[in-house]
Write a protein that holds these residues in place. Structure first.
Motif, short mmCIF file in Angstrom:
data_model
loop_
_atom_site.label_atom_id
_atom_site.label_comp_id
_atom_site.label_asym_id
_atom_site.label_seq_id
_atom_site.Cartn_x
_atom_site.Cartn_y
_atom_site.Cartn_z
N LEU A 199 0.81 -1.21 0.00
CA LEU A 199 0.00 0.00 0.00
C LEU A 199 0.85 1.26 0.00
N GLY A 200 2.15 1.12 0.06
CA GLY A 200 3.03 2.27 0.03
C GLY A 200 3.11 2.99 1.36
N VAL A 201 2.76 2.33 2.44
CA VAL A 201 2.78 2.96 3.77
C VAL A 201 4.03 2.51 4.51
N ARG A 202 4.88 3.45 4.85
CA ARG A 202 6.10 3.12 5.59
C ARG A 202 5.81 3.12 7.08
N GLY A 203 6.73 2.57 7.85
CA GLY A 203 6.59 2.51 9.28
C GLY A 203 6.71 3.87 9.92
N GLU A 204 6.34 3.92 11.20
CA GLU A 204 6.35 5.18 11.93
C GLU A 204 7.77 5.72 12.11
N VAL A 205 8.67 4.85 12.55
CA VAL A 205 10.03 5.31 12.88
C VAL A 205 10.85 5.31 11.60
N ALA A 206 11.34 6.48 11.23
CA ALA A 206 12.02 6.63 9.94
C ALA A 206 13.14 7.66 10.09
N PRO A 207 13.92 7.88 9.04
CA PRO A 207 15.01 8.88 9.12
C PRO A 207 14.51 10.31 9.07
N ASN A 208 13.21 10.53 8.87
CA ASN A 208 12.67 11.88 8.73
C ASN A 208 11.17 11.86 9.00
N PHE A 209 10.53 13.03 8.82
CA PHE A 209 9.09 13.15 9.06
C PHE A 209 8.30 13.17 7.76
N ASP A 210 8.79 12.56 6.71
CA ASP A 210 8.12 12.65 5.42
C ASP A 210 6.66 12.18 5.46
N ASN A 211 6.36 11.19 6.28
CA ASN A 211 4.99 10.66 6.33
C ASN A 211 4.02 11.54 7.10
N CYS A 212 4.53 12.49 7.86
CA CYS A 212 3.63 13.32 8.68
C CYS A 212 4.01 14.79 8.64
N LYS A 213 4.47 15.25 7.48
CA LYS A 213 4.83 16.66 7.32
C LYS A 213 3.65 17.59 7.57
N MET A 240 4.55 22.48 6.25
CA MET A 240 5.14 21.14 6.09
C MET A 240 6.65 21.15 6.35
N THR A 241 7.08 22.03 7.26
CA THR A 241 8.51 22.19 7.55
C THR A 241 8.78 21.87 9.01
N TYR A 274 -1.33 25.42 14.21
CA TYR A 274 -0.21 24.48 14.28
C TYR A 274 0.46 24.64 15.65
N VAL A 275 0.75 23.51 16.26
CA VAL A 275 1.27 23.54 17.64
C VAL A 275 2.50 22.64 17.74
N VAL A 276 3.49 23.12 18.46
CA VAL A 276 4.64 22.30 18.82
C VAL A 276 4.84 22.44 20.32
N THR A 277 4.87 21.33 21.04
CA THR A 277 5.13 21.35 22.47
C THR A 277 6.36 20.51 22.76
N GLY A 278 7.28 21.07 23.52
CA GLY A 278 8.53 20.38 23.78
C GLY A 278 9.00 20.52 25.21
N ILE A 281 11.32 27.08 15.19
CA ILE A 281 10.19 26.19 15.43
C ILE A 281 9.27 26.11 14.23
N PHE A 282 8.90 27.28 13.68
CA PHE A 282 7.95 27.30 12.57
C PHE A 282 8.55 27.76 11.25
N ASN A 283 9.75 28.26 11.26
CA ASN A 283 10.41 28.65 10.02
C ASN A 283 9.53 29.52 9.13
N GLY A 284 9.05 30.65 9.69
CA GLY A 284 8.30 31.59 8.87
C GLY A 284 7.00 32.08 9.47
N CYS A 285 6.52 31.49 10.54
CA CYS A 285 5.32 32.00 11.17
C CYS A 285 5.70 33.09 12.15
N TYR A 286 5.19 34.25 11.96
CA TYR A 286 5.56 35.38 12.78
C TYR A 286 4.32 36.22 13.04
N ARG A 287 4.45 37.22 13.88
CA ARG A 287 3.35 38.13 14.13
C ARG A 287 3.45 39.29 13.14
N PRO A 288 2.49 39.42 12.21
CA PRO A 288 2.57 40.50 11.24
C PRO A 288 2.61 41.87 11.90
#
Length: 317
Positions: free
Chosen positions: A15-29, A35-36, A231-235, A309-316
């Motif tokens: 089906l072309g579905v790769r596993g969760e753990v991979a070298p990158n986030f291509d499956n969940c960009k 998508m960055t 879009y949210v990032v929590t760390g 974190i967001f590479n371009g999201c800023y407060r206008p």
């Protein structure tokens, strides 16, 4: 005889579905703004090395997780769908961050307790879906049998392997298992997918149930107002403190959050975030711009200006 788990993996491959753990986030960009993924967060510790391999048969195959890359890129998957992204620190056995798109309109939900583990952190050949402990141990047992990993060696036993690859339920001591991606920011299956040990880190109980919980609620109910997407990032900020003297699971010094609110064309409307020390007397500081939060995090995380974190999201302006 081909096992059911191997048949499942074969079907997923077709089906072309790769596993969760991979070298990158291509499956969940899609979990990230534009998508960055987050950049410049190069702080993960190396995967712990098994100290006693004397007398082991086929350690390269049977201990494959012990040589895994750190950090691990996990596209968090429950069933056949990807719901969010997690950067997992193998050396500290905690997530460094989880990234997701909030369900702004959905009624928050959660199902049960934090019960899931990530089988592919144990062996990359295991199924990609989250599994509870019973299911994870069953898959490890099948792997051991198929690869002649004899469990008379303690390092090959199912509980040992699972615990080597990630934090277990009993590894948190007196700390809460603090969500990075909270169940309350999603509904139904997406909420269920957050209930994995790869999405939690040790958190002071009073902080978790008090100021951090209030901020998570405010983020969902107030700060998302007027946004078409959120879009949210929590760390977390790792520390020199560990849950116990064996240094299995690191205790973060801080929890942080960043959000990017966009219009229906996915253009930024505003950004912001929060930061709080992981203590019983925690006071959560809010930021009106993600750039201000990044400045403080670069100091705490000891990273350079490549950290974004967001590479371009800023407060206008």
């Amino acid at each position: 005889m081909v096992t059911l788990s191997l048949l499942s993996l074969g079907l997923l491959s077709l089906l072309g579905v790769r596993g969760e753990v991979a070298p990158n986030f291509d499956n969940c960009k899609a979990s990230f703004f534009k998508m960055t993924p987050v950049s410049g967060l190069n702080i993960a510790l190396p995967t712990p090395i098994e100290p006693d391999t004397q007398g082991l048969v086929n350690p390269a195959k049977c201990l494959s997780a012990y040589n895994a890359a750190s950090p691990a890129y996990i596209c968090q998957r429950n069933g056949n769908n990807y719901y969010f992204a997690t950067l997992y620190d193998h050396g500290r056995r905690i997530p460094l961050y989880s990234a997701y798109e909030m369900d702004i309109e959905g009624v928050p939900g959660r199902e049960g307790s934090i019960v899931y583990y990530e089988p592919q952190l144990v062996h990359p050949d295991l199924p990609p879906q989250q599994m509870d402990k019973k299911g994870s141990l069953s898959e490890i047992k099948k792997y051991n049998q198929n690869n002649e990993c004899l469990e008379r060696s303690p390092q090959y036993r199912q509980n040992y392997k699972l615990g080597w690859s990630q934090a277990l339920d009993d590894n948190f001591g007196s700390y809460d298992r603090g969500h990075l991606n909270p169940a309350g920011h999603h509904k139904e299956d997406a909420s269920k997918a957050t209930m994995t040990h790869t999405n939690v880190a040790p958190q002071d109980g009073k902080m978790n149930k008090g100021p951090w919980n209030r901020y998570e609620t405010r983020l969902k109910d107030v700060l998302s107002a007027g946004c078409s997407k959120m879009y949210v990032v929590t760390g977390v900020v790792p520390s020199s403190t560990w849950v116990d003297q064996n240094k299995r699971v690191n205790v973060p010094s801080h929890y942080w959050n960043a959000y990017c609110c966009t219009d229906n064309n996915d253009k930024p409307l505003r950004s912001g975030g929060a930061l709080g020390p992981n203590t019983a007397l925690s006071v959560v500081t809010e930021y009106n711009s993600v750039t201000d939060l990044e400045t403080e995090l670069r100091r705490l995380l000891n990273v350079d200006n490549n950290f974004n974190i967001f590479n371009g999201c800023y407060r206008p302006t």
